[in-house]
Design an enzyme around this catalytic site. Structure first.
Site, short mmCIF file in Angstrom:
data_model
loop_
_atom_site.label_atom_id
_atom_site.label_comp_id
_atom_site.label_asym_id
_atom_site.label_seq_id
_atom_site.Cartn_x
_atom_site.Cartn_y
_atom_site.Cartn_z
N ASP A 159 36.74 48.40 41.68
CA ASP A 159 36.91 49.58 42.54
C ASP A 159 37.91 50.54 41.91
OD1 ASP A 159 35.31 48.30 44.66
OD2 ASP A 159 37.00 46.93 44.74
N HIS A 187 37.92 44.35 49.47
CA HIS A 187 36.84 44.74 48.54
C HIS A 187 35.55 44.80 49.35
CE1 HIS A 187 34.13 44.98 45.20
NE2 HIS A 187 33.52 43.89 45.60
P1 NDP Z 1 26.08 37.60 40.25
O1 NDP Z 1 26.57 36.92 39.02
O2 NDP Z 1 25.46 38.94 40.11
O3 NDP Z 1 27.26 37.73 41.31
C1 NDP Z 1 28.11 36.66 41.62
C2 NDP Z 1 29.06 37.02 42.74
O4 NDP Z 1 29.87 38.10 42.36
C3 NDP Z 1 28.38 37.44 44.03
O5 NDP Z 1 29.11 36.85 45.09
C4 NDP Z 1 28.53 38.92 44.04
O6 NDP Z 1 28.66 39.42 45.34
C5 NDP Z 1 29.88 39.07 43.38
N1 NDP Z 1 30.16 40.41 42.89
C6 NDP Z 1 31.36 41.01 42.91
N2 NDP Z 1 31.32 42.22 42.42
C7 NDP Z 1 30.05 42.46 42.05
C8 NDP Z 1 29.38 43.56 41.47
N3 NDP Z 1 29.96 44.69 41.16
N4 NDP Z 1 28.09 43.43 41.20
C9 NDP Z 1 27.45 42.30 41.49
N5 NDP Z 1 28.02 41.25 42.06
C10 NDP Z 1 29.32 41.31 42.34
O7 NDP Z 1 25.12 36.65 41.05
P2 NDP Z 1 23.90 35.75 40.56
O8 NDP Z 1 23.14 35.44 41.78
O9 NDP Z 1 23.25 36.30 39.35
O10 NDP Z 1 24.61 34.44 40.06
C11 NDP Z 1 25.40 33.62 40.88
C12 NDP Z 1 25.46 32.28 40.22
O11 NDP Z 1 26.43 31.53 40.92
C13 NDP Z 1 24.15 31.50 40.27
O12 NDP Z 1 23.88 31.03 38.97
C14 NDP Z 1 24.48 30.35 41.23
O13 NDP Z 1 23.82 29.16 40.86
C15 NDP Z 1 25.94 30.23 41.02
N6 NDP Z 1 26.73 29.57 42.06
C16 NDP Z 1 27.62 28.66 41.60
C17 NDP Z 1 28.42 27.98 42.45
C18 NDP Z 1 29.36 27.00 41.89
O14 NDP Z 1 29.66 27.07 40.70
N7 NDP Z 1 29.86 26.09 42.67
C19 NDP Z 1 28.35 28.20 43.90
C20 NDP Z 1 27.42 29.23 44.28
C21 NDP Z 1 26.64 29.88 43.38
P3 NDP Z 1 27.43 40.10 46.15
O15 NDP Z 1 26.61 38.97 46.67
O16 NDP Z 1 28.14 40.86 47.21
O17 NDP Z 1 26.70 40.96 45.16
#
Ligand code: NDP
Length: 325
Positions: A159, A187
């Site tokens: 931001d 945020h």
């Molecule tokens: P991203 O990598 O795009 O995003 C991950 C997180 O970052 C989301 O919560 C997202 O929020 C947040 N975020 C913060 N700022 C931004 C921004 N500017 N743009 C986009 N996202 C932002 O998500 P993916 O779905 O591609 O990947 C998530 C991964 O996490 C998956 O591989 C999943 O398996 C993994 N995961 C792992 C966990 C663990 O290690 N225990 C637990 C849960 C998930 P928002 O939803 O608001 O976009």
């Protein structure tokens, strides 16, 4: 030569992870002379994809990358870690209530906080990126009672960078000339990007109030949605870039006469309830973020800060009721 720094990244197989890991491996997280060992945490179904990313990291032949380990167990992933980037979170699906989202994330950030408490290195620094980042950080922190509170932070640097970019375009000056911008609060769409104390060449910034209210603030706060609309995908690379900036500044410090923004644990400054993880203007020195003190807050800023902090209070009360903190 220095021993490698252990960096744990959760959600390593996701979009942000894909952009982030290569920048860490190339030395941009900590500096060009600091070797890193990556510890990737994923949920079991995504471990294979993380292995694919690790293959590409190998193929980068990065001189500073001292090793990569992949885990699906937080206890192992945070063992001995110095820097934890908590990126993986439960995305809000259609029709999901805020309480459900917070509950699902409690299931992720509680065990991660416990694992950090049990096994991380003494100098652990935690950055939460996964949304709702401030409250996820609050949950993790409350399950890590042995870790100093100031080691838990939430990302509002994206931001901050977005605000710098918008103001730079408006004023026709490079981003490097703009000092003392600040993001306050959550945020989320309620965040308050403030130019009240901003300076260019040591002088206050004059912009009209209508531009601030109708253009600057909503553009910064809704930038993520605008990028999804344009790109068809979320703003993962700029989020990764901001995560790099957040940690780099934390470790290496802010410049004299400037500050940045980060979600940090409130000590009650500026009327923000103690214990909330809220964005403030912060300086970094000797590996510590500190809230900038003594700023005068005008009426407009006061109302905006209060509104965003009220949302943080609501989120905290919800996770408290759910027994997550
Ligand atoms: P991203 O990598 O795009 O995003 C991950 C997180 O970052 C989301 O919560 C997202 O929020 C947040 N975020 C913060 N700022 C931004 C921004 N500017 N743009 C986009 N996202 C932002 O998500 P993916 O779905 O591609 O990947 C998530 C991964 O996490 C998956 O591989 C999943 O398996 C993994 N995961 C792992 C966990 C663990 O290690 N225990 C637990 C849960 C998930 P928002 O939803 O608001 O976009």
């Amino acid at each position: 030569t220095q021993a490698p720094v252990n960096v744990t990244v959760t959600g390593a197989a996701g979009q942000i992870g894909y952009a982030l890991l290569f920048r860490i491996a190339s030395g941009q997280l900590l500096g060009q002379d600091v070797p890193v060992k990556l510890r990737l945490l994923e949920i079991p179904q995504a471990v294979k994809a993380a292995e694919g990313t690790a293959m590409e990291l190998d193929d980068g032949a990065f001189p500073l990358l001292a090793g990569i380990d992949i885990f699906d167990d937080p206890k192992q992933a945070f063992e001995g870690t110095n820097i934890a980037l908590l990126v993986g979170a439960r995305p809000r699906s259609k029709g999901m209530e805020r309480g459900d989202l917070l509950e699902a994330n409690g299931g992720i950030f509680k065990p991660q906080g416990e694992a950090i408490n049990a096994g991380a290195a003494d100098d652990i620094k935690v950055l939460v990126v996964g949304n709702p980042a401030n409250t996820n950080a609050l949950i993790a922190r409350s399950h890590a009672p042995d870790v100093p509170a100031d080691r838990f932070t939430a990302m509002t640097r994206l931001d901050h960078n977005r605000a710098l970019a918008q103001l730079s375009k408006k004023l026709g000056v490079p981003v490097t000339e703009i000092k003392k911008l600040a993001i306050w609060g959550n945020h989320s769409a309620t965040q308050y990007p403030s130019v009240q104390h901003a300076e260019v060449a040591g002088k206050g910034v004059e912009v009209d109030q209508a531009w601030l209210e109708n253009d600057f603030i909503p553009t910064v706060a809704k930038r993520g949605a605008a990028i999804i609309e344009a790109r068809g995908l979320s703003s993962a690379a700029s989020a990764a870039s901001a995560a790099i900036d957040h940690v780099y500044t934390w470790v290496n410090g802010t410049a004299e006469g400037d500050w940045t923004s980060a979600g940090v644990v409130s000590d009650g400054s500026y009327g923000v309830a103690e214990g909330l993880i809220s964005s403030f203007p912060v300086t970094a020195k000797n590996g510590k973020y500190e809230i900038v003190q003594g700023l005068e807050i005008d009426d407009f800023s006061r109302a905006r800060i209060d509104a965003s902090v009220a949302e943080l209070v609501e989120e905290r009360d919800t996770v408290q009721k759910l027994g997550l903190i």
